[in-house]
Design an enzyme around this catalytic site. Sequence first.
Site, mmCIF file in Angstrom:
data_model
loop_
_atom_site.group_PDB
_atom_site.id
_atom_site.type_symbol
_atom_site.label_atom_id
_atom_site.label_comp_id
_atom_site.label_asym_id
_atom_site.label_seq_id
_atom_site.Cartn_x
_atom_site.Cartn_y
_atom_site.Cartn_z
ATOM 1 N N HIS A 14 6.040 1.501 42.211
ATOM 2 C CA HIS A 14 7.368 1.269 42.837
ATOM 3 C C HIS A 14 7.366 -0.142 43.411
ATOM 4 C CE1 HIS A 14 10.951 2.833 45.320
ATOM 5 N NE2 HIS A 14 10.835 1.533 45.611
ATOM 6 N N HIS A 16 9.717 -3.964 43.985
ATOM 7 C CA HIS A 16 10.927 -4.795 43.909
ATOM 8 C C HIS A 16 10.503 -6.232 43.621
ATOM 9 C CE1 HIS A 16 13.516 -1.634 45.638
ATOM 10 N NE2 HIS A 16 12.389 -1.294 46.262
ATOM 11 N N LYS A 98 16.312 5.405 37.987
ATOM 12 C CA LYS A 98 16.250 5.470 39.452
ATOM 13 C C LYS A 98 17.558 5.983 40.026
ATOM 14 C CE LYS A 98 14.653 4.723 43.600
ATOM 15 N NZ LYS A 98 14.369 3.492 44.290
ATOM 16 N N HIS A 135 15.366 7.920 45.309
ATOM 17 C CA HIS A 135 15.382 7.473 46.702
ATOM 18 C C HIS A 135 15.849 8.689 47.497
ATOM 19 C CE1 HIS A 135 15.705 4.505 50.024
ATOM 20 N NE2 HIS A 135 16.346 5.533 50.515
ATOM 21 N N HIS A 173 8.528 6.765 47.680
ATOM 22 C CA HIS A 173 8.179 6.341 49.043
ATOM 23 C C HIS A 173 8.420 7.422 50.092
ATOM 24 C CE1 HIS A 173 12.422 5.472 48.828
ATOM 25 N NE2 HIS A 173 12.285 4.281 48.285
ATOM 26 N N ASP A 246 6.398 -0.197 47.100
ATOM 27 C CA ASP A 246 7.750 -0.482 47.595
ATOM 28 C C ASP A 246 7.780 -1.860 48.245
ATOM 29 O OD1 ASP A 246 10.449 -0.109 48.040
ATOM 30 O OD2 ASP A 246 10.164 1.006 49.896
ATOM 31 N N ALA A 262 16.391 -4.021 55.167
ATOM 32 C CA ALA A 262 15.270 -3.074 55.098
ATOM 33 C C ALA A 262 14.313 -3.499 53.996
ATOM 34 C CB ALA A 262 15.800 -1.679 54.811
#
Length: 345
Positions: A14, A16, A98, A135, A173, A246, A262
Amino acid sequence: MSQSITIPRPDDWHLHLRDGAMLAGIAPETARHFARAIIMPNLVPPVVTSADATAYRERILAVTSADFIPLMTLYLTEDTDPADVVAAHKGGIISAVKLYPAGATTNSASGVVNFENVYPVLEAMAENGIPLLCHGEVTDSEIDIFDREAVFIDRVLDPIRQKFQGLKVVMEHITTADAVAYVQDQPENLAATITTHHLVINRNHILVGGIKPHYYCLPVAKRERHRQALVNAAISGDKRFFHGTDSAPHTDDAKESACGCAGCFTATNTLSILAHVFENGSALQNLERFTSRNGPGFYGLPVNSDTITLVKSDSPVEYPAKIETDAGPVTVFDPGFPLFWRVVQ
Ligand code: NCD
Ligand code: ZN
Protein backbone atom coordinates in the site's frame (compact mmCIF):
# COMPACT_ATOMS: atom_id res chain seq x y z
CA MET A 1 28.72 -8.34 18.45
CA SER A 2 26.51 -7.13 15.63
CA GLN A 3 23.33 -9.01 14.83
CA SER A 4 22.03 -9.40 11.31
CA ILE A 5 18.99 -10.79 9.53
CA THR A 6 18.61 -11.64 5.83
CA ILE A 7 15.13 -11.77 4.34
CA PRO A 8 13.60 -12.03 0.87
CA ARG A 9 13.42 -8.52 -0.61
CA PRO A 10 10.27 -6.85 0.79
CA ASP A 11 7.30 -5.43 -1.10
CA ASP A 12 5.04 -2.57 -0.07
CA TRP A 13 1.39 -3.56 -0.39
CA HIS A 14 0.00 0.00 0.00
CA LEU A 15 1.91 3.02 -1.27
CA HIS A 16 1.22 6.56 -2.45
CA LEU A 17 3.73 7.73 -5.05
CA ARG A 18 1.83 10.83 -6.27
CA ASP A 19 2.81 12.37 -9.61
CA GLY A 20 5.08 14.97 -11.24
CA ALA A 21 7.77 16.56 -9.08
CA MET A 22 6.62 14.79 -5.92
CA LEU A 23 6.76 11.38 -7.64
CA ALA A 24 10.26 12.08 -8.93
CA GLY A 25 11.42 13.24 -5.51
CA ILE A 26 10.05 10.44 -3.33
CA ALA A 27 9.85 7.30 -5.51
CA PRO A 28 13.56 6.46 -5.03
CA GLU A 29 12.92 6.25 -1.25
CA THR A 30 10.77 3.16 -1.89
CA ALA A 31 12.61 1.70 -4.89
CA ARG A 32 15.86 1.61 -2.88
CA HIS A 33 14.66 -1.26 -0.66
CA PHE A 34 11.38 -2.61 -2.05
CA ALA A 35 10.97 -4.84 -5.11
CA ARG A 36 7.27 -4.19 -5.78
CA ALA A 37 4.58 -1.89 -4.48
CA ILE A 38 0.81 -1.66 -4.80
CA ILE A 39 0.36 1.88 -6.08
CA MET A 40 -2.62 3.82 -4.77
CA PRO A 41 -4.74 5.50 -7.46
CA ASN A 42 -5.86 8.63 -5.54
CA LEU A 43 -4.26 11.16 -7.85
CA VAL A 44 -6.12 14.32 -8.90
CA PRO A 45 -7.86 13.34 -11.13
CA PRO A 46 -7.87 9.70 -9.95
CA VAL A 47 -6.64 6.65 -11.88
CA VAL A 48 -9.99 5.24 -12.99
CA THR A 49 -9.45 3.43 -16.31
CA SER A 50 -6.95 0.91 -17.59
CA ALA A 51 -5.62 3.64 -19.91
CA ASP A 52 -5.02 5.90 -16.87
CA ALA A 53 -3.20 3.06 -15.09
CA THR A 54 -1.01 2.32 -18.09
CA ALA A 55 0.00 5.98 -18.42
CA TYR A 56 0.67 6.37 -14.67
CA ARG A 57 2.76 3.19 -14.66
CA GLU A 58 4.94 4.66 -17.43
CA ARG A 59 5.46 7.85 -15.42
CA ILE A 60 6.54 5.78 -12.39
CA LEU A 61 8.91 3.60 -14.41
CA ALA A 62 10.52 6.74 -15.84
CA VAL A 63 11.73 7.81 -12.37
CA THR A 64 12.53 4.49 -10.68
CA SER A 65 15.31 1.94 -11.02
CA ALA A 66 14.83 -0.74 -13.68
CA ASP A 67 14.19 -3.50 -11.14
CA PHE A 68 11.31 -1.75 -9.30
CA ILE A 69 7.87 -3.11 -10.23
CA PRO A 70 4.82 -0.89 -9.63
CA LEU A 71 1.64 -2.95 -9.23
CA MET A 72 -1.15 -0.68 -10.41
CA THR A 73 -4.68 -0.28 -9.05
CA LEU A 74 -7.85 1.38 -10.26
CA TYR A 75 -9.90 3.83 -8.24
CA LEU A 76 -13.45 2.50 -7.98
CA THR A 77 -16.16 5.00 -8.90
CA GLU A 78 -19.87 4.58 -9.45
CA ASP A 79 -19.11 4.87 -13.19
CA THR A 80 -16.42 2.16 -13.30
CA ASP A 81 -16.94 -0.22 -16.20
CA PRO A 82 -16.71 -3.88 -15.09
CA ALA A 83 -15.43 -4.91 -18.53
CA ASP A 84 -12.55 -2.40 -18.34
CA VAL A 85 -11.56 -3.70 -14.89
CA VAL A 86 -11.59 -7.33 -16.01
CA ALA A 87 -9.64 -6.56 -19.21
CA ALA A 88 -7.05 -4.53 -17.25
CA HIS A 89 -6.55 -7.39 -14.81
CA LYS A 90 -6.39 -10.07 -17.51
CA GLY A 91 -3.88 -7.91 -19.43
CA GLY A 92 -1.62 -7.61 -16.39
CA ILE A 93 -2.11 -3.83 -16.20
CA ILE A 94 -3.68 -3.82 -12.73
CA SER A 95 -3.40 -5.99 -9.63
CA ALA A 96 -6.43 -4.73 -7.70
CA VAL A 97 -9.20 -2.13 -7.36
CA LYS A 98 -9.34 0.42 -4.54
CA LEU A 99 -12.56 1.36 -2.79
CA TYR A 100 -12.68 4.79 -1.17
CA PRO A 101 -15.95 5.76 0.48
CA ALA A 102 -16.47 9.30 -0.89
CA GLY A 103 -14.86 11.86 1.39
CA ALA A 104 -13.07 9.32 3.62
CA THR A 105 -9.53 10.58 3.07
CA THR A 106 -7.10 12.55 0.89
CA ASN A 107 -8.37 12.84 -2.73
CA SER A 108 -11.42 10.62 -2.22
CA ALA A 109 -14.08 12.96 -3.58
CA SER A 110 -14.70 10.65 -6.58
CA GLY A 111 -15.25 7.64 -4.32
CA VAL A 112 -18.37 5.59 -3.76
CA VAL A 113 -21.49 7.08 -2.15
CA ASN A 114 -24.04 4.37 -2.94
CA PHE A 115 -22.41 0.95 -2.72
CA GLU A 116 -25.19 -0.75 -4.67
CA ASN A 117 -24.04 1.19 -7.72
CA VAL A 118 -20.74 -0.73 -7.74
CA TYR A 119 -22.25 -4.20 -7.28
CA PRO A 120 -21.80 -5.09 -10.98
CA VAL A 121 -18.07 -4.30 -10.69
CA LEU A 122 -17.75 -6.28 -7.46
CA GLU A 123 -19.51 -9.22 -9.05
CA ALA A 124 -17.10 -9.20 -12.00
CA MET A 125 -14.15 -8.91 -9.61
CA ALA A 126 -15.33 -11.87 -7.54
CA GLU A 127 -15.73 -13.98 -10.69
CA ASN A 128 -12.25 -13.07 -11.91
CA GLY A 129 -10.29 -13.20 -8.64
CA ILE A 130 -9.53 -9.46 -8.62
CA PRO A 131 -8.83 -8.17 -5.08
CA LEU A 132 -10.84 -5.27 -3.65
CA LEU A 133 -8.71 -3.00 -1.46
CA CYS A 134 -10.84 -1.11 1.07
CA HIS A 135 -10.26 2.18 2.77
CA GLY A 136 -12.26 0.94 5.72
CA GLU A 137 -13.93 3.99 7.22
CA VAL A 138 -17.49 5.23 7.03
CA THR A 139 -17.89 8.93 6.38
CA ASP A 140 -21.23 9.67 8.08
CA SER A 141 -20.86 12.89 10.00
CA GLU A 142 -22.60 11.47 13.07
CA ILE A 143 -19.99 8.71 13.48
CA ASP A 144 -17.04 9.67 15.67
CA ILE A 145 -13.76 9.63 13.76
CA PHE A 146 -12.29 7.08 16.19
CA ASP A 147 -15.21 4.69 15.52
CA ARG A 148 -15.32 4.92 11.74
CA GLU A 149 -13.32 1.77 11.04
CA ALA A 150 -15.30 -0.48 13.37
CA VAL A 151 -18.58 0.86 11.96
CA PHE A 152 -17.34 0.28 8.39
CA ILE A 153 -16.87 -3.40 9.15
CA ASP A 154 -20.47 -3.80 10.31
CA ARG A 155 -22.25 -1.51 7.89
CA VAL A 156 -20.26 -1.84 4.65
CA LEU A 157 -17.60 -4.53 4.60
CA ASP A 158 -19.44 -7.45 6.11
CA PRO A 159 -22.57 -6.95 3.94
CA ILE A 160 -20.40 -6.74 0.78
CA ARG A 161 -18.52 -9.90 1.75
CA GLN A 162 -21.78 -11.73 2.51
CA LYS A 163 -23.14 -10.77 -0.90
CA PHE A 164 -19.96 -11.55 -2.87
CA GLN A 165 -18.60 -14.52 -0.97
CA GLY A 166 -15.78 -15.30 -3.39
CA LEU A 167 -14.49 -11.71 -3.46
CA LYS A 168 -10.89 -11.30 -2.31
CA VAL A 169 -10.70 -8.30 0.00
CA VAL A 170 -7.86 -6.47 1.72
CA MET A 171 -8.79 -4.15 4.57
CA GLU A 172 -6.16 -1.50 4.11
CA HIS A 173 -4.15 0.11 6.90
CA ILE A 174 -6.17 -1.33 9.78
CA THR A 175 -6.01 0.57 13.06
CA THR A 176 -8.23 -1.28 15.52
CA ALA A 177 -8.43 -4.46 17.56
CA ASP A 178 -11.90 -4.82 16.01
CA ALA A 179 -10.40 -5.10 12.50
CA VAL A 180 -7.74 -7.57 13.68
CA ALA A 181 -10.42 -9.76 15.27
CA TYR A 182 -12.67 -9.56 12.21
CA VAL A 183 -9.88 -10.64 9.85
CA GLN A 184 -8.80 -13.47 12.15
CA ASP A 185 -12.36 -14.73 12.25
CA GLN A 186 -12.95 -14.84 8.49
CA PRO A 187 -11.94 -17.18 5.64
CA GLU A 188 -8.65 -16.63 3.85
CA ASN A 189 -10.08 -14.48 1.07
CA LEU A 190 -9.94 -11.61 3.58
CA ALA A 191 -6.58 -10.08 4.58
CA ALA A 192 -5.33 -6.79 5.97
CA THR A 193 -2.39 -4.47 5.56
CA ILE A 194 -0.80 -2.82 8.57
CA THR A 195 1.30 0.33 8.26
CA THR A 196 4.63 1.06 9.86
CA HIS A 197 3.40 4.10 11.75
CA HIS A 198 0.36 2.39 13.26
CA LEU A 199 2.72 -0.14 14.85
CA VAL A 200 4.50 2.74 16.59
CA ILE A 201 2.10 5.55 17.47
CA ASN A 202 -1.20 5.78 19.28
CA ARG A 203 -3.49 8.81 19.47
CA ASN A 204 -1.54 10.33 22.36
CA HIS A 205 1.45 10.75 20.06
CA ILE A 206 -0.68 13.02 17.88
CA LEU A 207 -2.31 15.09 20.59
CA VAL A 208 -0.41 15.16 23.89
CA GLY A 209 1.95 18.09 24.49
CA GLY A 210 0.89 19.94 21.34
CA ILE A 211 -0.58 18.79 18.05
CA LYS A 212 1.84 16.83 15.84
CA PRO A 213 0.70 17.18 12.24
CA HIS A 214 3.24 14.69 10.92
CA TYR A 215 1.55 11.93 12.96
CA TYR A 216 -1.87 12.72 11.52
CA CYS A 217 -3.05 10.17 8.97
CA LEU A 218 -6.25 8.37 8.07
CA PRO A 219 -7.45 6.15 9.52
CA VAL A 220 -6.27 8.14 12.53
CA ALA A 221 -4.19 6.27 15.13
CA LYS A 222 -6.34 4.91 17.97
CA ARG A 223 -5.83 4.00 21.66
CA GLU A 224 -2.76 2.10 22.85
CA ARG A 225 -4.69 -1.17 23.19
CA HIS A 226 -5.44 -1.02 19.47
CA ARG A 227 -1.78 -0.38 18.64
CA GLN A 228 -0.88 -3.44 20.70
CA ALA A 229 -3.42 -5.55 18.81
CA LEU A 230 -1.84 -4.44 15.52
CA VAL A 231 1.65 -5.30 16.76
CA ASN A 232 0.48 -8.73 17.92
CA ALA A 233 -1.15 -9.39 14.53
CA ALA A 234 1.91 -8.22 12.57
CA ILE A 235 4.49 -10.16 14.58
CA SER A 236 2.34 -13.32 14.75
CA GLY A 237 3.33 -14.39 11.24
CA ASP A 238 -0.38 -15.01 10.39
CA LYS A 239 -0.50 -15.00 6.59
CA ARG A 240 -3.54 -12.71 6.44
CA PHE A 241 -1.57 -9.73 7.79
CA PHE A 242 1.06 -8.05 5.66
CA HIS A 243 2.93 -4.81 5.39
CA GLY A 244 1.65 -1.79 3.50
CA THR A 245 3.45 1.38 4.50
CA ASP A 246 0.67 3.74 3.38
CA SER A 247 3.63 6.08 2.97
CA ALA A 248 1.73 9.20 1.90
CA PRO A 249 3.87 12.26 1.21
CA HIS A 250 2.55 15.78 1.56
CA THR A 251 4.75 18.87 1.52
CA ASP A 252 5.46 20.41 4.90
CA ASP A 253 3.34 23.47 4.18
CA ALA A 254 0.34 21.19 3.45
CA LYS A 255 0.90 19.25 6.70
CA GLU A 256 1.80 22.16 8.98
CA SER A 257 -1.38 24.09 8.28
CA ALA A 258 -4.61 25.19 9.98
CA CYS A 259 -6.23 22.35 7.99
CA GLY A 260 -3.41 19.89 7.56
CA CYS A 261 -3.45 16.95 5.16
CA ALA A 262 -3.61 13.34 6.37
CA GLY A 263 -0.64 11.09 5.65
CA CYS A 264 2.66 9.93 7.19
CA PHE A 265 5.76 9.59 5.01
CA THR A 266 7.57 6.44 6.11
CA ALA A 267 9.23 5.11 2.96
CA THR A 268 12.72 6.22 4.01
CA ASN A 269 13.10 4.48 7.38
CA THR A 270 10.34 1.87 7.34
CA LEU A 271 12.48 -1.27 7.39
CA SER A 272 14.63 -0.01 10.27
CA ILE A 273 11.46 0.71 12.24
CA LEU A 274 9.90 -2.67 11.48
CA ALA A 275 13.03 -4.55 12.56
CA HIS A 276 12.92 -2.59 15.83
CA VAL A 277 9.23 -3.44 16.40
CA PHE A 278 9.70 -7.13 15.62
CA GLU A 279 12.82 -7.38 17.79
CA ASN A 280 10.94 -5.73 20.67
CA GLY A 281 8.23 -8.35 20.23
CA SER A 282 10.82 -11.16 20.20
CA ALA A 283 9.63 -12.04 16.70
CA LEU A 284 12.44 -11.13 14.29
CA GLN A 285 12.00 -14.59 12.78
CA ASN A 286 8.54 -13.50 11.54
CA LEU A 287 9.66 -10.22 9.96
CA GLU A 288 9.99 -11.85 6.54
CA ARG A 289 6.44 -13.18 6.66
CA PHE A 290 5.09 -9.69 7.25
CA THR A 291 7.31 -7.85 4.77
CA SER A 292 8.05 -10.43 2.08
CA ARG A 293 5.94 -13.61 2.13
CA ASN A 294 2.34 -13.03 3.22
CA GLY A 295 1.58 -10.32 0.64
CA PRO A 296 2.73 -12.30 -2.40
CA GLY A 297 0.87 -15.31 -0.99
CA PHE A 298 -2.41 -13.40 -0.95
CA TYR A 299 -1.89 -11.82 -4.40
CA GLY A 300 -0.73 -15.12 -5.94
CA LEU A 301 2.72 -13.77 -6.82
CA PRO A 302 6.13 -15.34 -6.26
CA VAL A 303 8.22 -14.31 -3.27
CA ASN A 304 11.13 -12.16 -4.46
CA SER A 305 14.17 -14.30 -5.14
CA ASP A 306 16.80 -11.78 -4.06
CA THR A 307 17.35 -10.73 -0.45
CA ILE A 308 18.16 -7.78 1.76
CA THR A 309 20.16 -7.83 4.96
CA LEU A 310 19.56 -5.71 8.03
CA VAL A 311 22.38 -5.27 10.50
CA LYS A 312 22.00 -4.00 14.08
CA SER A 313 24.81 -1.80 15.27
CA ASP A 314 25.56 0.27 18.36
CA SER A 315 25.35 3.64 16.68
CA PRO A 316 21.94 4.95 15.57
CA VAL A 317 21.03 4.85 11.88
CA GLU A 318 21.26 8.26 10.26
CA TYR A 319 18.45 9.20 7.90
CA PRO A 320 17.32 12.56 6.56
CA ALA A 321 14.72 14.49 8.59
CA LYS A 322 13.22 15.66 5.28
CA ILE A 323 13.32 14.64 1.64
CA GLU A 324 13.77 17.73 -0.51
CA THR A 325 11.64 17.47 -3.65
CA ASP A 326 10.94 20.00 -6.39
CA ALA A 327 7.39 20.11 -5.03
CA GLY A 328 8.74 21.11 -1.58
CA PRO A 329 10.18 19.40 1.52
CA VAL A 330 8.55 16.22 2.89
CA THR A 331 9.16 15.34 6.54
CA VAL A 332 10.23 11.75 7.18
CA PHE A 333 8.26 9.95 9.92
CA ASP A 334 10.01 10.22 13.29
CA PRO A 335 9.29 7.05 15.32
CA GLY A 336 10.34 8.90 18.49
CA PHE A 337 13.21 6.55 19.32
CA PRO A 338 16.63 5.90 17.78
CA LEU A 339 16.87 3.16 15.16
CA PHE A 340 19.73 0.68 15.19
CA TRP A 341 18.77 -1.69 12.34
CA ARG A 342 20.36 -0.60 9.07
CA VAL A 343 19.59 -2.02 5.63
CA VAL A 344 22.92 -3.03 4.08
CA GLN A 345 21.41 -4.67 0.92
C1 NCD B 1 -3.48 9.02 2.18
C2 NCD B 1 -3.02 10.08 1.18
O1 NCD B 1 -2.46 11.10 1.61
O2 NCD B 1 -3.22 9.89 -0.02
N1 NCD B 1 -3.51 9.61 3.49
C3 NCD B 1 -3.50 8.97 4.67
O3 NCD B 1 -3.66 9.62 5.70
N2 NCD B 1 -3.27 7.68 4.75
C4 NCD B 1 -4.78 8.44 1.77
C5 NCD B 1 -5.16 7.19 2.52
O4 NCD B 1 -4.58 6.13 2.34
O5 NCD B 1 -6.09 7.26 3.34
ZN1 ZN C 1 -3.19 5.10 1.71
